[in-house]
Design a protein around this motif. Structure first.
Motif, PDB file in Angstrom:
ATOM      1  N   LEU A  86      78.394  40.599  -7.397  1.00  0.00           N
ATOM      2  CA  LEU A  86      77.278  40.471  -6.987  1.00  0.00           C
ATOM      3  C   LEU A  86      76.772  38.962  -7.074  1.00  0.00           C
TER       4      LEU A  86
ATOM      5  N   GLU B  33      71.883  39.119  -4.944  1.00  0.00           N
ATOM      6  CA  GLU B  33      71.788  40.529  -5.056  1.00  0.00           C
ATOM      7  C   GLU B  33      71.502  41.277  -6.497  1.00  0.00           C
TER       8      GLU B  33
ATOM      9  N   VAL C 167      68.540  43.917  -6.792  1.00  0.00           N
ATOM     10  CA  VAL C 167      68.987  45.332  -7.290  1.00  0.00           C
ATOM     11  C   VAL C 167      67.966  45.550  -8.398  1.00  0.00           C
TER      12      VAL C 167
ATOM     13  N   PHE D 279      64.640  46.017  -7.455  1.00  0.00           N
ATOM     14  CA  PHE D 279      64.482  47.691  -6.942  1.00  0.00           C
ATOM     15  C   PHE D 279      64.525  48.645  -7.815  1.00  0.00           C
TER      16      PHE D 279
ATOM     17  N   ILE E 109      66.119  63.460 -12.443  1.00  0.00           N
ATOM     18  CA  ILE E 109      67.539  64.075 -12.193  1.00  0.00           C
ATOM     19  C   ILE E 109      67.045  65.433 -11.233  1.00  0.00           C
TER      20      ILE E 109
ATOM     21  N   PHE F 174      70.925  69.298  -7.876  1.00  0.00           N
ATOM     22  CA  PHE F 174      72.093  68.788  -8.168  1.00  0.00           C
ATOM     23  C   PHE F 174      72.736  69.214  -9.301  1.00  0.00           C
ATOM     24  N   LEU F 175      72.085  69.500 -10.403  1.00  0.00           N
ATOM     25  CA  LEU F 175      72.587  70.011 -11.798  1.00  0.00           C
ATOM     26  C   LEU F 175      72.852  71.300 -11.398  1.00  0.00           C
TER      27      LEU F 175
ATOM     28  N   GLN G 200      76.320  71.484  -9.783  1.00  0.00           N
ATOM     29  CA  GLN G 200      77.352  70.900 -10.734  1.00  0.00           C
ATOM     30  C   GLN G 200      77.911  71.756 -11.895  1.00  0.00           C
TER      31      GLN G 200
ATOM     32  N   GLU H 188      75.194  59.493  -3.663  1.00  0.00           N
ATOM     33  CA  GLU H 188      75.519  60.800  -4.027  1.00  0.00           C
ATOM     34  C   GLU H 188      76.407  60.245  -5.334  1.00  0.00           C
TER      35      GLU H 188
ATOM     36  N   GLU I 253      74.334  59.754  -8.161  1.00  0.00           N
ATOM     37  CA  GLU I 253      73.620  61.028  -8.717  1.00  0.00           C
ATOM     38  C   GLU I 253      74.570  61.678  -9.648  1.00  0.00           C
ATOM     39  N   VAL I 254      75.931  61.689  -9.167  1.00  0.00           N
ATOM     40  CA  VAL I 254      76.968  62.018 -10.109  1.00  0.00           C
ATOM     41  C   VAL I 254      76.991  61.295 -11.470  1.00  0.00           C
TER      42      VAL I 254
ATOM     43  N   ARG J 197      74.741  59.878 -12.783  1.00  0.00           N
ATOM     44  CA  ARG J 197      73.496  60.198 -13.720  1.00  0.00           C
ATOM     45  C   ARG J 197      73.592  61.666 -14.131  1.00  0.00           C
ATOM     46  N   TYR J 198      74.451  62.134 -13.539  1.00  0.00           N
ATOM     47  CA  TYR J 198      74.568  63.634 -14.122  1.00  0.00           C
ATOM     48  C   TYR J 198      75.615  63.497 -15.081  1.00  0.00           C
TER      49      TYR J 198
ATOM     50  N   ARG K 294      73.752  62.620 -18.400  1.00  0.00           N
ATOM     51  CA  ARG K 294      72.377  62.996 -18.564  1.00  0.00           C
ATOM     52  C   ARG K 294      71.788  63.291 -20.017  1.00  0.00           C
TER      53      ARG K 294
ATOM     54  N   TYR L 260      76.244  53.013 -17.506  1.00  0.00           N
ATOM     55  CA  TYR L 260      75.516  53.384 -16.504  1.00  0.00           C
ATOM     56  C   TYR L 260      74.699  52.156 -15.692  1.00  0.00           C
TER      57      TYR L 260
ATOM     58  N   GLU M 204      75.219  51.627 -11.746  1.00  0.00           N
ATOM     59  CA  GLU M 204      74.122  51.813 -10.758  1.00  0.00           C
ATOM     60  C   GLU M 204      74.063  50.205  -9.956  1.00  0.00           C
ATOM     61  N   LYS M 205      74.032  49.321 -10.730  1.00  0.00           N
ATOM     62  CA  LYS M 205      73.962  47.932 -10.040  1.00  0.00           C
ATOM     63  C   LYS M 205      74.899  47.685  -8.962  1.00  0.00           C
TER      64      LYS M 205
ATOM     65  N   LEU N 263      74.212  50.369  -6.132  1.00  0.00           N
ATOM     66  CA  LEU N 263      72.970  49.850  -5.310  1.00  0.00           C
ATOM     67  C   LEU N 263      73.173  48.802  -4.493  1.00  0.00           C
ATOM     68  N   SER N 264      73.943  47.437  -4.891  1.00  0.00           N
ATOM     69  CA  SER N 264      74.122  46.589  -4.289  1.00  0.00           C
ATOM     70  C   SER N 264      75.284  46.967  -2.903  1.00  0.00           C
ATOM     71  N   GLN N 265      76.005  47.606  -3.194  1.00  0.00           N
ATOM     72  CA  GLN N 265      76.579  48.165  -2.034  1.00  0.00           C
ATOM     73  C   GLN N 265      75.780  48.673  -1.045  1.00  0.00           C
TER      74      GLN N 265
ATOM     75  N   ARG O  81      74.207  46.152   1.032  1.00  0.00           N
ATOM     76  CA  ARG O  81      75.120  45.270   1.672  1.00  0.00           C
ATOM     77  C   ARG O  81      75.154  46.083   3.103  1.00  0.00           C
TER      78      ARG O  81
END
Lengths: 295, 552
Positions: A31, A35, A39, A42, A60, A64-65, A68, B488, B491-492, B494-495, B498, B528, B532-533, B536-538, B541
């Motif tokens: 980064l 950037e 982030v 954000f 969460i 999704f939970l 999975q 997504e 999200e994974v 994060r899961y 958790r 994490y 995440e960073k 999110l940067s991707q 971009r």
């Protein structure tokens, strides 16, 4: 060596020419400071946004939970929608709905955006049928969102003094007012089956009603109340049959709120969920009066 | 900050905005524009914002067009608005709208009403712009007063205007924001191709030009204000002086330009005036032939005679610098900082040289469109940036050969299977493999043309071609797809973490994770954050890519 004389067995003893091709995933460059800052901003913004009063999602994603987790049940979209924001005995988790000390530190999830008293709304920019909703006065029903004199008056009254509205005392967030559960949610469900034409007709009809209170729509309201009473009866009878036998919530009602929490204040601050529900059940007629009062 | 101001923040989106909430996402938007956005998101600055400051900043933002005041008509879709205006106008014609004369009258009426609506929308902005603070002459004075601080402005007239109308409702003007983002992209592009100093001059040009540019893309429903309409048909142009006023004074203009002697420069060519935008496919011809204008193409002989080197002490002092500046803008060893500030005329002369470089470059960043007047043809320029992005993508995926083949096809149109290898100077089987590969990925298309009735392969001609529109669409699709995958994936993650979140989301832990969390949990949390960073940067971009292909 068994089968070694099998002529069909061809052994390729030549070495492979090159190492087999392998997938080399491209690596994104690091980064840049810009950037990184973007982030960080954000993420900060998102966190603030999520704790703002109009945000309703869980942090969460529960869908999704369940997708999975092999144990959690999987729900279709319609099922999720049907269960969304409904708080009754069927949907609560008995293990976590009991008020606990650690609940103090958990954010309440909003099932509905908190519209009332969050910010001054410029009503001119909203359609008229949402004005009462903005004031938190949406009583459900066909003309629920329309601001009538009565509901406007009530809005003022509530603002002056209605302790129930104080969300700090309500561990389950807003939307747990009695009207909200039993009036609003139900009417929403009723509307789901409605076609577009019906909806239009309803809004137009409601527009007329906003002018004179005692219009035709009064009948609709009566219908709804009857519906409600019917359903209430169902709940009541169900409670009589099963609830008397083993009532997990009543277990805590009898007892010692003082156990969790080092000071006596804890029990006071958190109105126990089950007690609330029982009270509701007991005072159902009362609640009905309340609803009619709003209209 | 009173409630009226806060309710104006972002009503359209219905964003929550509690003035008392310390975490309020909207309260601090005044910060970012103040130019101290650096590190703001990371370190909480505890300095409270003054109400006056908020008003002034808002005034500045509105005058710049980044924030606009909202009226009820803006919440209608442009189509609806036009329909309702038309309906209203029909009432004026009880006999119905029939016949050429009445129809044109009707159209005029609708148009003028729409224009009135547009003017009404811009009224606050107009007022703020007119207030002395934002006049160009004052910008200049401001600059002189506190050297180069684009942020420091004195006086409070803008803020006081807003304070008189505390019920103004405002929202972000995304059209204008896109214009600013496009400017940034263009400046980066210029920096890549020409050089840093020249890019800063370009930035100044864009800044002064885009005061009159309101949106990147027009459609038939766009409601334009009067001034916007004016510039829409004639094209926007700025004078050299204007650009100079917008230039950051700290830029060392003498860097990045070569010093050729006067005789070596063909003034007629260098200063040639191009009145009309280049004819690129998809570009808009926004020059109109006014009275006295020459016909297209006959202005070859026209050149700008105003660009003479000023006759001053510094003009002679140039000699010893020769050679110390290389052609592509890296200054080698010129230390003449002791000379003091060059005169204004000298600076303008140097800035003109930068502008001429920009105009001369292959990319044609700038068009020299009149005596001392400059403009930018955004359409072709953005198209170029799109090609650059596309080329990068093809090169990354298929290597240099793939890029070479697609560029040939883009240049020549449809090419026969047999001529292509000759043209690309590659072996035929190599070409075939590459082409098949690219066709599979959807970058190329092939067309079969049978030469006779029995459809044999050897009696069939194969034409390769590069379908630009389709490729752009596909690239856009892919970008969105990968964005979704990133999210997504987030999200994974994060899961997976958790359990950590159940702790970090607690009210008493949040904000002071480092002190409160146990070591291993904290490490997991940091892990994490890192993921995440990256993700999110991707996404951001990819988002930039999308805006290049779609929004600009």
């Amino acid at each position: 060596m068994p089968g070694g004389d099998d002529p069909s067995l061809i052994v390729n003893d030549q070495p492979q020419e090159t190492y087999p091709k392998f997938y080399k995933p491209p690596v994104a460059p690091l980064l840049t400071p810009l950037e990184e800052r973007a982030v960080a901003c954000f993420v900060k913004f998102r966190r603030a946004y999520h704790s703002a009063p109009l945000y309703t999602h869980r942090h969460i994603n529960s869908e999704f939970l369940s997708a999975q987790d092999p144990v959690l049940p999987r729900h279709g979209r319609s099922q999720i929608n049907a269960r969304y924001g409904v708080k009754n005995r069927a949907t609560i988790d008995p293990f976590f709905s009991v008020p606990m000390y650690s609940h103090r530190f958990v954010d309440d999830t909003r099932t509905l955006p908190k519209l009332r008293d969050t910010r001054p709304w410029v009503k001119d920019l909203f359609p008229e049928e949402l004005w009462a909703t903005l004031d938190g006065m949406d009583a459900g029903g066909p003309k629920g969102g329309f601001q009538t004199e009565e509901s406007a008056g009530r809005a003022a009254k509530r603002k002056l003094g209605d302790d129930d509205d104080n969300d700090e005392n309500d561990p389950y967030g807003d939307g747990y007012d009695d009207e909200d559960i039993f009036g609003w949610g139900r009417s929403q469900r009723r509307r789901e089956n409605e076609t577009e034409e019906e909806r239009k007709a309803r809004i137009e009809g409601a527009g007329k009603d906003a002018d004179n209170e005692d219009g035709d729509a009064g009948d609709v309201d009566d219908d709804e109340e009857e519906d409600m009473e019917l359903e209430d009866d169902v709940y009541d009878s169900a409670e009589d049959e099963e609830g008397g036998d083993y009532n997990a919530e009543a277990y805590f009602d009898n007892g010692d709120d003082d156990d969790f929490g080092d000071d006596d204040g804890v029990g006071e601050r958190y109105v126990p969920f089950s007690l609330h529900l029982n009270e509701l059940a007991a005072n159902f007629e009362h609640a009905d009066q309340d609803i009619t009062h709003i209209r | 900050m009173n409630g009226n101001q806060s309710n104006g923040h972002d009503l359209e989106n219905g964003d929550p905005d509690d003035p008392d909430d310390p975490d309020d996402p909207f309260d601090d938007d005044a910060h970012y524009v103040n130019g101290n956005g650096a590190g703001h998101g990371i370190a909480d600055d505890s300095k409270p914002i003054e109400a006056d400051e908020v008003y002034d900043t808002m005034a500045q933002l509105i005058a710049a067009g980044v924030v606009e005041s909202v009226s009820t008509t803006m919440l209608q879709s442009p189509q609806d608005l036009k329909a309702s205006v038309e309906q209203e106008c029909t009432k004026e014609f009880p006999n119905g709208v029939r016949g050429a004369k009445v129809t044109s009258e009707f159209d005029m009426m609708v148009k003028s009403q729409l224009k009135a609506i547009g003017a009404e929308r811009a009224s606050t902005k107009r007022k703020l712009q007119e207030s002395a603070l934002y006049e160009p002459s004052n910008i200049k004075r401001r600059k002189l007063a506190n050297w180069g601080m684009s942020n420091g402005f004195a006086g409070d007239s803008g803020g006081s205007i807003l304070r008189d109308e505390p019920n103004t409702v405002v929202r972000l003007n995304f059209d204008k924001c896109l214009v600013e983002l496009r400017n940034q992209k263009l400046i980066e592009h210029a920096e890549d191709f020409v050089g840093e100093t020249t890019a800063q001059v370009f930035a100044a040009l864009l800044a002064s030009l885009c005061r009159k540019v309101y949106r990147c893309q027009h459609n038939q429903y766009t409601i334009m204000t009067e001034e916007e309409e004016e510039t829409y048909f004639t094209g926007v142009r700025v004078t050299t002086e204007d650009i100079f006023d917008h230039l950051c004074p700290s830029v060392d203009l003498s860097a990045g330009i070569g010093t050729a002697s006067e005789e070596d420069i063909d003034v007629r060519f260098a200063e040639k005036i191009r009145k009309y935008p280049p004819q690129v496919q998809g570009a808009r011809l926004n020059g109109t032939l006014d009275e006295g204008d020459e016909i297209l193409g006959s202005d070859d002989e026209d050149y700008d005679r105003t660009g003479d080197r000023p006759k001053g002490p510094y003009a002679n002092g140039h000699g010893h610098r020769q050679g110390s500046i290389t052609q592509n803008g890296t200054k080698l060893g010129g230390d003449y900082s002791g000379e003091g500030q060059p005169s204004r005329a000298e600076q303008i002369y140097q800035m003109r040289q930068h502008l001429l470089i920009l105009a001369e470059a292959k990319q044609q960043f700038v068009r020299h469109c009149g005596q001392n007047e400059w403009t930018v043809d955004f359409g072709p320029l953005i198209q170029q940036i799109r090609y650059v992005e596309l080329d990068t993508m093809i090169e990354d995926n298929f290597g240099r050969h793939g890029l070479r083949l697609t560029r040939i096809l883009r240049e020549k149109g449809k090419l026969d299977d047999k001529t292509l290898p000759a043209m690309a100077l590659m072996r035929k089987p190599d070409v075939h493999v590459k082409m098949a590969e690219m066709e599979m990925a959807g970058f190329l298309e092939v067309q079969e043309v049978p030469r006779d009735n029995n459809r044999a392969a050897n009696r069939t001609m194969f034409f390769w071609f590069f379908d630009e529109a389709r490729t752009l669409k596909r690239v856009l699709d892919n970008a969105y797809k990968s964005m979704v995958r990133c999210l997504e994936r987030l999200e994974v993650e994060r899961y997976k973490k958790r359990n950590v979140f159940s702790v970090t989301d607690r009210k008493d832990v949040r904000g002071q994770e480092e002190e409160k969390l146990r070591g291993d949990v904290y490490n997991e949390y940091l892990e994490y954050l890192d993921i995440e960073k990256k993700l999110l940067s991707q996404v951001s971009r990819l988002d930039d890519l999308v805006s290049v292909f779609q929004d600009f």
